[in-house]
Design a protein around this motif. Structure first.
Motif, PDB file in Angstrom:
ATOM      1  N   LEU A  27     -42.580 -33.082  19.245  1.00  0.00           N
ATOM      2  CA  LEU A  27     -43.982 -33.373  19.487  1.00  0.00           C
ATOM      3  C   LEU A  27     -44.349 -33.325  20.968  1.00  0.00           C
ATOM      4  N   LEU A  28     -43.350 -33.179  21.836  1.00  0.00           N
ATOM      5  CA  LEU A  28     -43.629 -33.083  23.266  1.00  0.00           C
ATOM      6  C   LEU A  28     -43.938 -31.638  23.630  1.00  0.00           C
ATOM      7  N   GLN A  29     -44.892 -31.465  24.515  1.00  0.00           N
ATOM      8  CA  GLN A  29     -45.206 -30.117  24.962  1.00  0.00           C
ATOM      9  C   GLN A  29     -44.150 -29.648  25.945  1.00  0.00           C
ATOM     10  N   ASP A  30     -44.092 -28.339  26.139  1.00  0.00           N
ATOM     11  CA  ASP A  30     -43.157 -27.797  27.122  1.00  0.00           C
ATOM     12  C   ASP A  30     -43.498 -28.329  28.505  1.00  0.00           C
ATOM     13  N   GLY A  31     -42.475 -28.404  29.355  1.00  0.00           N
ATOM     14  CA  GLY A  31     -42.673 -28.895  30.709  1.00  0.00           C
ATOM     15  C   GLY A  31     -43.526 -27.929  31.518  1.00  0.00           C
ATOM     16  N   PRO A  32     -43.902 -28.335  32.706  1.00  0.00           N
ATOM     17  CA  PRO A  32     -44.726 -27.453  33.538  1.00  0.00           C
ATOM     18  C   PRO A  32     -43.939 -26.208  33.931  1.00  0.00           C
ATOM     19  N   SER A  33     -44.671 -25.109  34.083  1.00  0.00           N
ATOM     20  CA  SER A  33     -44.010 -23.855  34.445  1.00  0.00           C
ATOM     21  C   SER A  33     -43.565 -23.896  35.907  1.00  0.00           C
ATOM     22  N   LYS A  34     -42.671 -23.005  36.250  1.00  0.00           N
ATOM     23  CA  LYS A  34     -42.126 -22.983  37.614  1.00  0.00           C
ATOM     24  C   LYS A  34     -43.116 -22.341  38.579  1.00  0.00           C
ATOM     25  N   THR A  35     -43.055 -22.793  39.802  1.00  0.00           N
ATOM     26  CA  THR A  35     -43.904 -22.212  40.839  1.00  0.00           C
ATOM     27  C   THR A  35     -43.283 -20.895  41.294  1.00  0.00           C
ATOM     28  N   PRO A  36     -44.040 -20.044  41.965  1.00  0.00           N
ATOM     29  CA  PRO A  36     -43.472 -18.782  42.461  1.00  0.00           C
ATOM     30  C   PRO A  36     -42.276 -19.001  43.396  1.00  0.00           C
ATOM     31  N   GLU A  37     -42.308 -20.082  44.180  1.00  0.00           N
ATOM     32  CA  GLU A  37     -41.181 -20.360  45.074  1.00  0.00           C
ATOM     33  C   GLU A  37     -39.914 -20.692  44.265  1.00  0.00           C
ATOM     34  N   GLU A  38     -40.087 -21.480  43.196  1.00  0.00           N
ATOM     35  CA  GLU A  38     -38.941 -21.822  42.359  1.00  0.00           C
ATOM     36  C   GLU A  38     -38.393 -20.588  41.645  1.00  0.00           C
ATOM     37  N   LYS A  39     -39.298 -19.704  41.195  1.00  0.00           N
ATOM     38  CA  LYS A  39     -38.863 -18.465  40.547  1.00  0.00           C
ATOM     39  C   LYS A  39     -38.091 -17.590  41.529  1.00  0.00           C
ATOM     40  N   ALA A  40     -38.565 -17.515  42.777  1.00  0.00           N
ATOM     41  CA  ALA A  40     -37.881 -16.715  43.790  1.00  0.00           C
ATOM     42  C   ALA A  40     -36.509 -17.313  44.108  1.00  0.00           C
ATOM     43  N   ALA A  41     -36.445 -18.632  44.181  1.00  0.00           N
ATOM     44  CA  ALA A  41     -35.165 -19.291  44.449  1.00  0.00           C
ATOM     45  C   ALA A  41     -34.176 -19.046  43.307  1.00  0.00           C
ATOM     46  N   ASP A  42     -34.662 -19.082  42.073  1.00  0.00           N
ATOM     47  CA  ASP A  42     -33.790 -18.802  40.928  1.00  0.00           C
ATOM     48  C   ASP A  42     -33.299 -17.355  40.948  1.00  0.00           C
ATOM     49  N   ALA A  43     -34.174 -16.418  41.293  1.00  0.00           N
ATOM     50  CA  ALA A  43     -33.789 -15.009  41.356  1.00  0.00           C
ATOM     51  C   ALA A  43     -32.741 -14.801  42.452  1.00  0.00           C
ATOM     52  N   GLU A  44     -32.917 -15.451  43.595  1.00  0.00           N
ATOM     53  CA  GLU A  44     -31.953 -15.339  44.693  1.00  0.00           C
ATOM     54  C   GLU A  44     -30.608 -15.933  44.291  1.00  0.00           C
ATOM     55  N   ARG A  45     -30.639 -17.067  43.622  1.00  0.00           N
ATOM     56  CA  ARG A  45     -29.407 -17.715  43.163  1.00  0.00           C
ATOM     57  C   ARG A  45     -28.675 -16.824  42.152  1.00  0.00           C
ATOM     58  N   GLU A  46     -29.413 -16.199  41.257  1.00  0.00           N
ATOM     59  CA  GLU A  46     -28.814 -15.307  40.257  1.00  0.00           C
ATOM     60  C   GLU A  46     -28.209 -14.069  40.923  1.00  0.00           C
ATOM     61  N   ARG A  47     -28.900 -13.519  41.925  1.00  0.00           N
ATOM     62  CA  ARG A  47     -28.384 -12.345  42.634  1.00  0.00           C
ATOM     63  C   ARG A  47     -27.106 -12.697  43.380  1.00  0.00           C
ATOM     64  N   ALA A  48     -27.084 -13.862  44.023  1.00  0.00           N
ATOM     65  CA  ALA A  48     -25.887 -14.282  44.746  1.00  0.00           C
ATOM     66  C   ALA A  48     -24.722 -14.512  43.773  1.00  0.00           C
ATOM     67  N   TYR A  49     -25.009 -15.041  42.615  1.00  0.00           N
ATOM     68  CA  TYR A  49     -23.967 -15.261  41.617  1.00  0.00           C
ATOM     69  C   TYR A  49     -23.364 -13.933  41.158  1.00  0.00           C
ATOM     70  N   LYS A  50     -24.206 -12.952  40.894  1.00  0.00           N
ATOM     71  CA  LYS A  50     -23.710 -11.649  40.450  1.00  0.00           C
ATOM     72  C   LYS A  50     -22.906 -10.962  41.550  1.00  0.00           C
ATOM     73  N   GLU A  51     -23.325 -11.106  42.804  1.00  0.00           N
ATOM     74  CA  GLU A  51     -22.567 -10.526  43.918  1.00  0.00           C
ATOM     75  C   GLU A  51     -21.195 -11.182  44.037  1.00  0.00           C
ATOM     76  N   THR A  52     -21.138 -12.486  43.824  1.00  0.00           N
ATOM     77  CA  THR A  52     -19.867 -13.200  43.890  1.00  0.00           C
ATOM     78  C   THR A  52     -18.934 -12.737  42.777  1.00  0.00           C
ATOM     79  N   LEU A  53     -19.482 -12.482  41.600  1.00  0.00           N
ATOM     80  CA  LEU A  53     -18.655 -12.001  40.495  1.00  0.00           C
ATOM     81  C   LEU A  53     -18.061 -10.627  40.793  1.00  0.00           C
TER      82      LEU A  53
END
Length: 98
Positions: A27-53
């Motif tokens: 019955l709870l609604q979804d949480g607030p969506s991410k801001t563009p800064e948070e989306k960019a930080a997640d994309a950077e973190r994912e790219r760094a993870y793939k480079e490390t692999l």
């Protein structure tokens, strides 16, 4: 009164499995969506993870701790080159010992 109690117990016993099969409603609604800064930080973190692999070297050696303890499989003996026509079947002699 005793009949009423027995009917209530029977109803509770029959309703228990039906209650267990009810869907889980959120019955709870979804949480607030991410801001563009948070989306960019997640994309950077994912790219760094793939480079490390990609930097992890491939494992060439076997991780079998008992690998040195096993002997090589036995080699198959060379098949005889004699033809079947030249070899005579063995003849049984004597009686059976069973």
């Amino acid at each position: 009164m005793k009949l009423f109690r027995m009917a209530a117990v029977a109803l509770a016993v029959l309703a228990g499995p039906a209650y267990a099969q009810m869907p889980n409603l959120n019955l709870l609604q979804d949480g607030p969506s991410k801001t563009p800064e948070e989306k960019a930080a997640d994309a950077e973190r994912e790219r760094a993870y793939k480079e490390t692999l990609k930097k992890i070297p491939d494992s060439k050696a076997s991780n079998d701790p008992w690998g040195g303890m096993r002997s090589d499989p036995p080699k198959q003996p060379a098949a005889p080159k004699a033809s079947a026509a030249t070899t005579a079947p063995k003849k049984k002699s004597g009686t059976s010992a069973n």
